[in-house]
Scaffold this motif. Sequence first.
Motif, PDB file in Angstrom:
ATOM      1  N   ALA A   1      78.779  35.118  38.697  1.00 16.07           N
ATOM      2  CA  ALA A   1      79.270  35.798  39.902  1.00 16.07           C
ATOM      3  C   ALA A   1      80.150  36.988  39.542  1.00 16.07           C
ATOM      4  O   ALA A   1      80.090  38.041  40.188  1.00 16.07           O
ATOM      5  N   ALA A   2      80.971  36.842  38.495  1.00 14.34           N
ATOM      6  CA  ALA A   2      81.844  37.939  38.073  1.00 14.34           C
ATOM      7  C   ALA A   2      81.021  39.125  37.581  1.00 14.34           C
ATOM      8  O   ALA A   2      81.365  40.293  37.846  1.00 14.34           O
ATOM      9  N   CYS A   3      79.937  38.854  36.880  1.00 13.91           N
ATOM     10  CA  CYS A   3      79.064  39.939  36.424  1.00 13.91           C
ATOM     11  C   CYS A   3      78.401  40.634  37.605  1.00 13.91           C
ATOM     12  O   CYS A   3      78.332  41.878  37.652  1.00 13.91           O
ATOM     13  N   GLN A   4      77.919  39.848  38.560  1.00 14.05           N
ATOM     14  CA  GLN A   4      77.297  40.440  39.742  1.00 14.05           C
ATOM     15  C   GLN A   4      78.295  41.337  40.479  1.00 14.05           C
ATOM     16  O   GLN A   4      77.955  42.457  40.891  1.00 14.05           O
ATOM     17  N   ALA A   5      79.529  40.851  40.616  1.00 11.34           N
ATOM     18  CA  ALA A   5      80.547  41.623  41.324  1.00 11.34           C
ATOM     19  C   ALA A   5      80.903  42.897  40.573  1.00 11.34           C
ATOM     20  O   ALA A   5      81.097  43.965  41.166  1.00 11.34           O
ATOM     21  N   ALA A   6      80.986  42.804  39.249  1.00 15.37           N
ATOM     22  CA  ALA A   6      81.330  43.984  38.446  1.00 15.37           C
ATOM     23  C   ALA A   6      80.260  45.061  38.560  1.00 15.37           C
ATOM     24  O   ALA A   6      80.572  46.256  38.715  1.00 15.37           O
ATOM     25  N   VAL A   7      78.997  44.661  38.505  1.00  9.10           N
ATOM     26  CA  VAL A   7      77.908  45.623  38.613  1.00  9.10           C
ATOM     27  C   VAL A   7      77.869  46.227  40.014  1.00  9.10           C
ATOM     28  O   VAL A   7      77.722  47.446  40.184  1.00  9.10           O
ATOM     29  N   ALA A   8      78.033  45.367  41.028  1.00  9.00           N
ATOM     30  CA  ALA A   8      78.055  45.879  42.405  1.00  9.00           C
ATOM     31  C   ALA A   8      79.230  46.819  42.624  1.00  9.00           C
ATOM     32  O   ALA A   8      79.164  47.742  43.455  1.00  9.00           O
ATOM     33  N   GLY A   9      80.326  46.593  41.882  1.00 11.11           N
ATOM     34  CA  GLY A   9      81.527  47.416  42.025  1.00 11.11           C
ATOM     35  C   GLY A   9      81.509  48.699  41.217  1.00 11.11           C
ATOM     36  O   GLY A   9      82.518  49.408  41.180  1.00 11.11           O
ATOM     37  N   GLY A  10      80.397  48.986  40.522  1.00  8.64           N
ATOM     38  CA  GLY A  10      80.278  50.272  39.852  1.00  8.64           C
ATOM     39  C   GLY A  10      80.464  50.275  38.357  1.00  8.64           C
ATOM     40  O   GLY A  10      80.680  51.340  37.767  1.00  8.64           O
ATOM     41  N   ALA A  11      80.369  49.117  37.702  1.00  4.69           N
ATOM     42  CA  ALA A  11      80.464  49.090  36.244  1.00  4.69           C
ATOM     43  C   ALA A  11      79.377  49.980  35.642  1.00  4.69           C
ATOM     44  O   ALA A  11      78.226  49.978  36.106  1.00  4.69           O
ATOM     45  N   SER A  12      79.738  50.746  34.623  1.00  6.61           N
ATOM     46  CA  SER A  12      78.759  51.641  33.994  1.00  6.61           C
ATOM     47  C   SER A  12      77.930  50.942  32.939  1.00  6.61           C
ATOM     48  O   SER A  12      76.892  51.457  32.519  1.00  6.61           O
ATOM     49  N   ALA A  13      78.381  49.747  32.504  1.00  3.69           N
ATOM     50  CA  ALA A  13      77.636  48.953  31.529  1.00  3.69           C
ATOM     51  C   ALA A  13      78.193  47.538  31.572  1.00  3.69           C
ATOM     52  O   ALA A  13      79.328  47.313  32.016  1.00  3.69           O
ATOM     53  N   LEU A  14      77.380  46.593  31.096  1.00  4.76           N
ATOM     54  CA  LEU A  14      77.804  45.191  31.032  1.00  4.76           C
ATOM     55  C   LEU A  14      77.571  44.687  29.618  1.00  4.76           C
ATOM     56  O   LEU A  14      76.482  44.854  29.060  1.00  4.76           O
ATOM     57  N   ILE A  15      78.607  44.064  29.046  1.00  6.53           N
ATOM     58  CA  ILE A  15      78.544  43.511  27.693  1.00  6.53           C
ATOM     59  C   ILE A  15      78.770  42.006  27.786  1.00  6.53           C
ATOM     60  O   ILE A  15      79.676  41.558  28.496  1.00  6.53           O
ATOM     61  N   ALA A  16      77.965  41.233  27.063  1.00  6.13           N
ATOM     62  CA  ALA A  16      78.128  39.778  27.025  1.00  6.13           C
ATOM     63  C   ALA A  16      78.463  39.353  25.606  1.00  6.13           C
ATOM     64  O   ALA A  16      77.682  39.602  24.678  1.00  6.13           O
ATOM     65  N   VAL A  17      79.621  38.728  25.427  1.00 12.61           N
ATOM     66  CA  VAL A  17      80.052  38.238  24.116  1.00 12.61           C
ATOM     67  C   VAL A  17      79.909  36.723  24.124  1.00 12.61           C
ATOM     68  O   VAL A  17      80.676  36.012  24.782  1.00 12.61           O
ATOM     69  N   GLY A  18      78.929  36.220  23.397  1.00 13.51           N
ATOM     70  CA  GLY A  18      78.691  34.783  23.398  1.00 13.51           C
ATOM     71  C   GLY A  18      77.298  34.504  22.871  1.00 13.51           C
ATOM     72  O   GLY A  18      76.669  35.341  22.224  1.00 13.51           O
ATOM     73  N   GLY A  19      76.791  33.320  23.176  1.00 12.87           N
ATOM     74  CA  GLY A  19      75.457  32.937  22.746  1.00 12.87           C
ATOM     75  C   GLY A  19      74.420  33.231  23.808  1.00 12.87           C
ATOM     76  O   GLY A  19      74.664  33.956  24.782  1.00 12.87           O
ATOM     77  N   ASP A  20      73.248  32.627  23.643  1.00 17.80           N
ATOM     78  CA  ASP A  20      72.154  32.892  24.570  1.00 17.80           C
ATOM     79  C   ASP A  20      72.497  32.492  26.007  1.00 17.80           C
ATOM     80  O   ASP A  20      72.057  33.152  26.951  1.00 17.80           O
ATOM     81  N   GLY A  21      73.282  31.438  26.172  1.00 17.46           N
ATOM     82  CA  GLY A  21      73.658  31.030  27.525  1.00 17.46           C
ATOM     83  C   GLY A  21      74.504  32.077  28.221  1.00 17.46           C
ATOM     84  O   GLY A  21      74.292  32.391  29.403  1.00 17.46           O
ATOM     85  N   THR A  22      75.467  32.639  27.519  1.00 15.59           N
ATOM     86  CA  THR A  22      76.315  33.693  28.085  1.00 15.59           C
ATOM     87  C   THR A  22      75.487  34.926  28.402  1.00 15.59           C
ATOM     88  O   THR A  22      75.627  35.542  29.468  1.00 15.59           O
ATOM     89  N   VAL A  23      74.618  35.297  27.478  1.00 18.42           N
ATOM     90  CA  VAL A  23      73.739  36.450  27.684  1.00 18.42           C
ATOM     91  C   VAL A  23      72.849  36.221  28.899  1.00 18.42           C
ATOM     92  O   VAL A  23      72.648  37.118  29.736  1.00 18.42           O
ATOM     93  N   HIS A  24      72.304  35.010  29.018  1.00 18.68           N
ATOM     94  CA  HIS A  24      71.431  34.673  30.141  1.00 18.68           C
ATOM     95  C   HIS A  24      72.150  34.830  31.476  1.00 18.68           C
ATOM     96  O   HIS A  24      71.606  35.415  32.421  1.00 18.68           O
ATOM     97  N   ARG A  25      73.366  34.318  31.539  1.00 19.20           N
ATOM     98  CA  ARG A  25      74.129  34.428  32.792  1.00 19.20           C
ATOM     99  C   ARG A  25      74.421  35.881  33.131  1.00 19.20           C
ATOM    100  O   ARG A  25      74.299  36.306  34.279  1.00 19.20           O
ATOM    101  N   ALA A  26      74.798  36.659  32.137  1.00 21.61           N
ATOM    102  CA  ALA A  26      75.148  38.054  32.378  1.00 21.61           C
ATOM    103  C   ALA A  26      73.939  38.884  32.773  1.00 21.61           C
ATOM    104  O   ALA A  26      74.023  39.744  33.664  1.00 21.61           O
ATOM    105  N   MET A  27      72.800  38.639  32.139  1.00 27.91           N
ATOM    106  CA  MET A  27      71.644  39.497  32.411  1.00 27.91           C
ATOM    107  C   MET A  27      71.119  39.369  33.838  1.00 27.91           C
ATOM    108  O   MET A  27      70.436  40.260  34.338  1.00 27.91           O
TER     109      MET A  27
END
Length: 300
Positions: free
Chosen positions: A51-77
């Motif tokens: 949800a935080a990633c969705q909100a950040a992108v909707a709020g105008g983030a210019s890029a999204l970075i995920a620091v973690g394993g495949d699960g973290t990457v999956h949630r962020a993507m």
Amino acid sequence: MPADGPVAVLANPTAGRGRYRGLLPDLLERLSTAGRPVRLLAAGSADEAEAACQAAVAGGASALIAVGGDGTVHRAMQAVAGSSVPFGPVPAGTGNDFAVETGFPAEPRAAVEVIAAALRQGRSQPVDLARMTGADGTVRWYGAVLAAGFDAIVNERANRMRWPRGPRRYDLAILAELVRLRPRRYTLTLDGERVEVEAVLVAVGNGGSYGGGMQICPHADPTDGLLDVVVGGRFNRRTLIRVKPRIYAGTHITHPLVRTYRARTVTVAAAGITTYADGERSLPLPVTITATPAALHLLR
């Protein structure tokens, strides 16, 4: 690539059993060399992280970075799939299949340097994602592999267990499911062609590996616009135990009970199975998976 918004960072401090936790300040500092504000997202659970990633992108983030394993990457993507917002996976988990397979260094600091350079130069490269649609219309995306056979069943059992904690729980779940092992009946629809199979292993790969380097779909290419389907047929316990180690090298596909397919759209149907995508609990079968070219723009 938009350059006016902040770079949003999702970090999982428990990824990789916490061995990279102390690296986060250094990783954030290296990202800041790209000349953009860096914003660390707050989340207390996997759902909150998504949800935080969705909100950040909707709020105008210019890029999204995920620091973690495949699960973290999956949630962020989920927040950037199908959009033009670029994405950087920093491999810092137990399993880092998507990041490594798409060309990022396996060491987190080296991966961040690649991402920071891409941000500075306004550079990104498109890769495919797999788009899943469930029977109820729910849509999810994944980058590596969807497991819909024995591995998914083991994960489901392990997630229901409250004891023991750590890797031992997964080992016990494997033993419990080996005792109950039986082929399941699947209906696969591959670009409209229906195939009935009895199988123990079923995997649909946008990428080739899962589980920290197991090459379950060794010929999958996340830039070819196709999905690779690997089906392990009527394995008994002894055969499965013998074949399983071969998955690390991808040589299991030469076994006479293994069949491989390639298609743009795949529907997988079977009774009583919940799938796992990028190692994360996902949708129950049936699901329809579509290879979606250039659905993600990677900072590399």
